[in-house]
Write a protein that holds these residues in place. Structure first.
Motif, PDB file in Angstrom:
ATOM      1  N   ASP A  44      32.089   0.233 -39.314  1.00 35.44           N
ATOM      2  CA  ASP A  44      32.445   0.520 -37.922  1.00 35.44           C
ATOM      3  C   ASP A  44      32.596   2.020 -37.698  1.00 35.44           C
ATOM      4  N   GLY A  45      33.330   2.663 -38.604  1.00 41.34           N
ATOM      5  CA  GLY A  45      33.561   4.098 -38.456  1.00 41.34           C
ATOM      6  C   GLY A  45      32.283   4.905 -38.511  1.00 41.34           C
ATOM      7  N   MET A  46      31.370   4.527 -39.405  1.00 38.31           N
ATOM      8  CA  MET A  46      30.138   5.290 -39.559  1.00 38.31           C
ATOM      9  C   MET A  46      29.151   5.029 -38.425  1.00 38.31           C
ATOM     10  N   VAL A  47      29.148   3.820 -37.858  1.00 37.95           N
ATOM     11  CA  VAL A  47      28.314   3.566 -36.682  1.00 37.95           C
ATOM     12  C   VAL A  47      28.726   4.529 -35.560  1.00 37.95           C
ATOM     13  N   GLN A  48      30.029   4.699 -35.386  1.00 37.39           N
ATOM     14  CA  GLN A  48      30.503   5.633 -34.358  1.00 37.39           C
ATOM     15  C   GLN A  48      30.244   7.082 -34.766  1.00 37.39           C
ATOM     16  N   TRP A  49      30.323   7.374 -36.067  1.00 38.89           N
ATOM     17  CA  TRP A  49      30.073   8.743 -36.546  1.00 38.89           C
ATOM     18  C   TRP A  49      28.626   9.147 -36.299  1.00 38.89           C
TER      19      TRP A  49
ATOM     20  N   GLN B 269      39.427  10.349 -38.367  1.00 39.02           N
ATOM     21  CA  GLN B 269      39.132   9.126 -39.117  1.00 39.02           C
ATOM     22  C   GLN B 269      37.659   9.046 -39.491  1.00 39.02           C
ATOM     23  N   MET B 270      36.774   9.299 -38.529  1.00 33.94           N
ATOM     24  CA  MET B 270      35.344   9.285 -38.822  1.00 33.94           C
ATOM     25  C   MET B 270      34.993  10.329 -39.871  1.00 33.94           C
ATOM     26  N   GLY B 271      35.570  11.515 -39.738  1.00 34.98           N
ATOM     27  CA  GLY B 271      35.271  12.601 -40.671  1.00 34.98           C
ATOM     28  C   GLY B 271      35.690  12.268 -42.090  1.00 34.98           C
TER      29      GLY B 271
END
Length: 324
Positions: free
Chosen positions: A167-172, A271-273
């Motif tokens: 989820d986080g990387m899709v947004q990243w 968080q994404m970073g």
């Protein structure tokens, strides 16, 4: 014909059904399916097969490098990743030091995106079939994202980390392409769409193989009644992916009907970073551990620089954000 679609995990189940649907609707384009074993039946002449062990970061790098140098070079409208396993085994590390389930479900998919990004069209769709429903930054052990500390690994925790980091990387990925330069103007016109999909219960061999042999016949029979067919699932996920792109969304989480989940957490830049930095550090460490640098050679600083350069070109405003 030019390769316009790649489906990793496309040799069976949902991935195979997605590949067949895309091939049927685009007969002038080549659809490349990849996995361990070539399917016995390939129903469309524009489907090609290329083997890959998607638990191996070295194989993923070599696979991607071969595509980049092929003629004609692929121009990807779709990158679909549906590779996965159902296993109750405890933490089992690959030769590169990554848990096998996490390598297949999360890390390998991020490396595929990174390596194939330079081949993607400006409006490409990236569809990840895994679990776009249950991920959340609250489920992560932030000081042990790869669950390597003693006593930290469990099947549930591994699933929580893979779904949540996905989820986080899709947004990243979406954020990186949406960034603007210092003058407030976007460096490139890039409208790629990154989708994390939850397929729900699907009647595939993966599900049947997860139960004891004496139950597989019953599961196959009952599954045909209560579970969704791979073809229906493929139709819904592809429609949902297109709907999200048409709405101008750069990232989305969709359910088994192709509808966007409401109330998904929007990750902070911090968080994404953290997830991105961890992911690239682990992947590049794994590639160095395997002595990767093409087939059989150790990766050099020049190759590292070239990889970063390709990523900067493919993702606007990426300068200074690659952390190893």
């Amino acid at each position: 014909m030019t390769i316009r679609t790649i489906v990793v995990g496309g040799t069976s189940g949902i991935g195979y059904a997605i590949a067949c649907r895309i091939a049927a609707s685009n007969p002038a384009h080549t659809v490349l399916i990849s996995g361990r074993t070539k399917p016995a039946n390939i129903p469309h002449p524009n489907i090609e097969f290329r083997a890959i062990d998607a638990t191996s970061m070295r194989e993923i790098r070599s696979y991607s490098a071969a595509l980049k140098t092929s003629e004609p070079q692929p121009v990807l409208d779709y990158l679909v990743m549906s590779q996965g396993i159902m296993s109750t085994a405890p933490r089992t590390e690959t030769p590169e030091g990554i848990d096998k389930k996490m390598a297949l479900h999360y890390y390998g998919k991020q490396l595929l995106i990174r390596e194939l990004l330079p081949l993607m069209s400006p409006t490409a769709r990236v569809l990840i079939v895994y679990d776009g429903w249950l991920g959340s930054p609250d489920k992560l052990s932030w000081d042990d994202l790869d669950l390597k500390n003693p006593g930290s690994y469990s099947l549930k925790k591994a699933a929580d980390h893979c779904t949540s980091m996905m989820d986080g990387m899709v947004q990243w990925w979406a954020r990186e392409q949406d960034k603007t330069d210092g003058d407030g103007e976007q460096k490139d016109v890039v409208k790629r769409s990154f989708v994390h999909a939850y397929p729900g219960g699907v009647n595939t061999s993966l599900l049947r193989e997860a139960v004891p042999s004496w139950l597989q016949g019953a599961v196959k029979t009952v599954g045909g009644v209560v579970l969704t067919s791979p073809d229906t699932c493929a139709e819904r996920l592809l429609k949902g992916t297109e709907d999200c792109a048409e709405l101008g969304r750069s990232w989305s989480n969709i359910d088994n009907k192709g509808r966007m989940f409401k109330g998904k957490a929007v990750w902070t830049d911090e968080q994404m970073g953290k997830v991105a930095a961890h992911t690239w550090r682990l992947l590049d460490g794994a590639l160095c551990l395997s002595g990767e640098g093409g087939r059989g050679g150790r990766r050099s600083k020049t190759q590292d620089s070239k990889n970063v350069s390709n990523l900067k070109e493919a993702v606007p405003a990426f300068e200074g954000r690659y952390v190893v």
